[in-house]
Design a protein around this motif. Structure first.
Motif, PDB file in Angstrom:
ATOM      1  N   LEU A  40       0.813  -1.244   0.077  1.00 28.97           N
ATOM      2  CA  LEU A  40       0.082  -0.127   0.052  1.00 28.97           C
ATOM      3  C   LEU A  40       0.995   1.365   0.087  1.00 28.97           C
ATOM      4  O   LEU A  40       0.623   2.134  -0.695  1.00 28.97           O
ATOM      5  CB  LEU A  40      -0.823  -0.143   1.211  1.00 28.97           C
ATOM      6  N   LEU A  41       1.981   1.296   0.926  1.00 29.30           N
ATOM      7  CA  LEU A  41       2.599   2.341   1.096  1.00 29.30           C
ATOM      8  C   LEU A  41       3.679   2.834  -0.570  1.00 29.30           C
ATOM      9  O   LEU A  41       4.018   3.957  -0.597  1.00 29.30           O
ATOM     10  CB  LEU A  41       3.727   2.187   2.267  1.00 29.30           C
ATOM     11  N   ASN A  42       3.664   1.383  -1.286  1.00 33.63           N
ATOM     12  CA  ASN A  42       4.515   1.772  -2.538  1.00 33.63           C
ATOM     13  C   ASN A  42       3.647   2.040  -3.747  1.00 33.63           C
ATOM     14  O   ASN A  42       4.175   2.173  -4.702  1.00 33.63           O
ATOM     15  CB  ASN A  42       5.365   0.654  -2.561  1.00 33.63           C
ATOM     16  N   LEU A  43       2.416   2.188  -3.512  1.00 32.93           N
ATOM     17  CA  LEU A  43       1.384   2.648  -4.638  1.00 32.93           C
ATOM     18  C   LEU A  43       1.722   3.854  -5.296  1.00 32.93           C
ATOM     19  O   LEU A  43       2.104   4.955  -4.380  1.00 32.93           O
ATOM     20  CB  LEU A  43       0.093   2.304  -4.273  1.00 32.93           C
ATOM     21  N   GLN A  51      -4.799  -2.639  -7.265  1.00 34.26           N
ATOM     22  CA  GLN A  51      -3.855  -3.320  -7.713  1.00 34.26           C
ATOM     23  C   GLN A  51      -3.389  -4.340  -6.706  1.00 34.26           C
ATOM     24  O   GLN A  51      -3.486  -5.472  -7.228  1.00 34.26           O
ATOM     25  CB  GLN A  51      -2.741  -2.241  -7.905  1.00 34.26           C
ATOM     26  N   ILE A  52      -3.490  -4.067  -5.534  1.00 33.62           N
ATOM     27  CA  ILE A  52      -3.074  -5.249  -4.503  1.00 33.62           C
ATOM     28  C   ILE A  52      -4.339  -6.310  -4.529  1.00 33.62           C
ATOM     29  O   ILE A  52      -4.209  -7.407  -4.390  1.00 33.62           O
ATOM     30  CB  ILE A  52      -3.010  -4.296  -3.314  1.00 33.62           C
ATOM     31  N   ILE A  53      -5.557  -5.543  -4.712  1.00 26.95           N
ATOM     32  CA  ILE A  53      -6.671  -6.597  -4.397  1.00 26.95           C
ATOM     33  C   ILE A  53      -6.885  -7.506  -5.936  1.00 26.95           C
ATOM     34  O   ILE A  53      -6.766  -8.820  -5.666  1.00 26.95           O
ATOM     35  CB  ILE A  53      -7.905  -5.420  -4.574  1.00 26.95           C
TER      36      ILE A  53
END
Length: 89
Positions: A40-43, A51-53
């Motif tokens: 999340l911190l690197n989005l 993207q993570i989902i």
């Protein structure tokens, strides 16, 4: 009430990404477990956690909610004005 419901879903499945849905459409807020913190911190940009989902669908738990307004993503004043307009109808 909705936040409490989503939190209870998370407490039942603490390794899951909790995604609220209304009539089969995803909404917000999404709850991510700590293991996704660095992703999340690197989005970059305005993609949010989508993207993570997408990368971790096996970790997603869908939580059916009763409020349609959870489908709206409000990041700007313009988004907010659109939401107010929809709610006034």
């Amino acid at each position: 009430e909705t936040i409490k419901y989503l939190m209870n879903c998370f407490y039942e499945k603490t390794d899951s990404i909790i995604v609220p849905i209304f009539k089969e459409q995803r909404g917000t807020p999404v709850i991510f477990p700590k293991k996704f913190k660095y992703e999340l911190l690197n989005l970059k940009g305005d993609t949010g956690g989508r993207q993570i989902i997408g990368k971790h669908m096996d970790a997603v738990t869908l939580a059916e909610v009763r409020e349609e307004f959870l489908l709206y993503d409000v990041d700007t004043e313009e988004d907010y004005k659109k939401l107010i307009f929809v709610e006034d109808k």
